[in-house]
Design a protein around this motif. Structure first.
Motif, PDB file in Angstrom:
ATOM      1  N   ASP A  89       0.811  -1.217   0.000  1.00 17.72           N
ATOM      2  CA  ASP A  89       0.000   0.000   0.000  1.00 17.72           C
ATOM      3  C   ASP A  89       0.847   1.271   0.000  1.00 17.72           C
ATOM      4  N   ALA A  90       2.152   1.145   0.031  1.00 21.88           N
ATOM      5  CA  ALA A  90       3.032   2.310   0.191  1.00 21.88           C
ATOM      6  C   ALA A  90       2.824   3.372  -0.891  1.00 21.88           C
ATOM      7  N   ASP A  91       2.733   2.977  -2.149  1.00 20.65           N
ATOM      8  CA  ASP A  91       2.569   3.970  -3.216  1.00 20.65           C
ATOM      9  C   ASP A  91       1.255   4.731  -3.074  1.00 20.65           C
ATOM     10  N   ALA A  92       0.160   4.017  -2.842  1.00 20.27           N
ATOM     11  CA  ALA A  92      -1.145   4.667  -2.681  1.00 20.27           C
ATOM     12  C   ALA A  92      -1.168   5.516  -1.412  1.00 20.27           C
ATOM     13  N   MET A 105      -2.252  13.107  10.628  1.00 20.85           N
ATOM     14  CA  MET A 105      -1.392  12.317  11.485  1.00 20.85           C
ATOM     15  C   MET A 105      -0.596  11.366  10.626  1.00 20.85           C
ATOM     16  N   PRO A 106       0.415  10.749  11.034  1.00 20.83           N
ATOM     17  CA  PRO A 106       1.053  10.926  12.320  1.00 20.83           C
ATOM     18  C   PRO A 106       2.092  12.035  12.338  1.00 20.83           C
ATOM     19  N   VAL A 107       2.466  12.585  11.167  1.00 22.33           N
ATOM     20  CA  VAL A 107       3.501  13.620  11.172  1.00 22.33           C
ATOM     21  C   VAL A 107       2.938  15.021  10.987  1.00 22.33           C
ATOM     22  N   GLY A 108       1.669  15.150  10.604  1.00 18.92           N
ATOM     23  CA  GLY A 108       1.037  16.456  10.509  1.00 18.92           C
ATOM     24  C   GLY A 108       1.412  17.273   9.286  1.00 18.92           C
ATOM     25  N   GLU A 160       9.553   7.548   3.635  1.00 16.49           N
ATOM     26  CA  GLU A 160       8.895   8.023   4.852  1.00 16.49           C
ATOM     27  C   GLU A 160       7.508   7.395   4.985  1.00 16.49           C
ATOM     28  N   SER A 161       6.783   7.289   3.873  1.00 16.58           N
ATOM     29  CA  SER A 161       5.470   6.645   3.897  1.00 16.58           C
ATOM     30  C   SER A 161       5.589   5.174   4.281  1.00 16.58           C
ATOM     31  N   ARG A 162       6.598   4.485   3.741  1.00 13.33           N
ATOM     32  CA  ARG A 162       6.809   3.069   4.100  1.00 13.33           C
ATOM     33  C   ARG A 162       7.090   2.924   5.595  1.00 13.33           C
TER      34      ARG A 162
END
Length: 79
Positions: free
Chosen positions: A30-33, A46-49, A57-59
């Motif tokens: 799901d990382a790309d989506a 969230m979680p980084v705002g 970073e998404s992974r």
């Protein structure tokens, strides 16, 4: 008749499917989506705002915050 334990009475599905949606636990695939969704500043709370800066970073967020957690679901719109 034996009484069931709380664990035996609680059943958590691996996924739910409707005509339009597949609802399932998050996966590494799901990382790309997830990254694409995280580019929308109106969606990111969230979680980084802030929008994720990289796919890596998404992974990392998927792995540390979403994957393997109870009651955290990905919703996939079917074609």
């Amino acid at each position: 008749m034996e009484k069931k334990t709380e664990t035996e009475e609680t059943v958590t599905p691996r996924s739910l499917e409707t005509v339009r949606l597949l609802i399932r636990p998050f996966q590494e695939e799901d990382a790309d989506a997830f990254f694409a969704c995280c580019q929308n500043p109106n969606w990111v709370i969230m979680p980084v705002g802030r929008p994720n800066k990289t796919i890596e970073e998404s992974r990392e967020i998927l792995q540390n915050v979403f994957i393997g957690q109870e009651n955290i679901w990905a919703m996939i719109l079917k074609d």
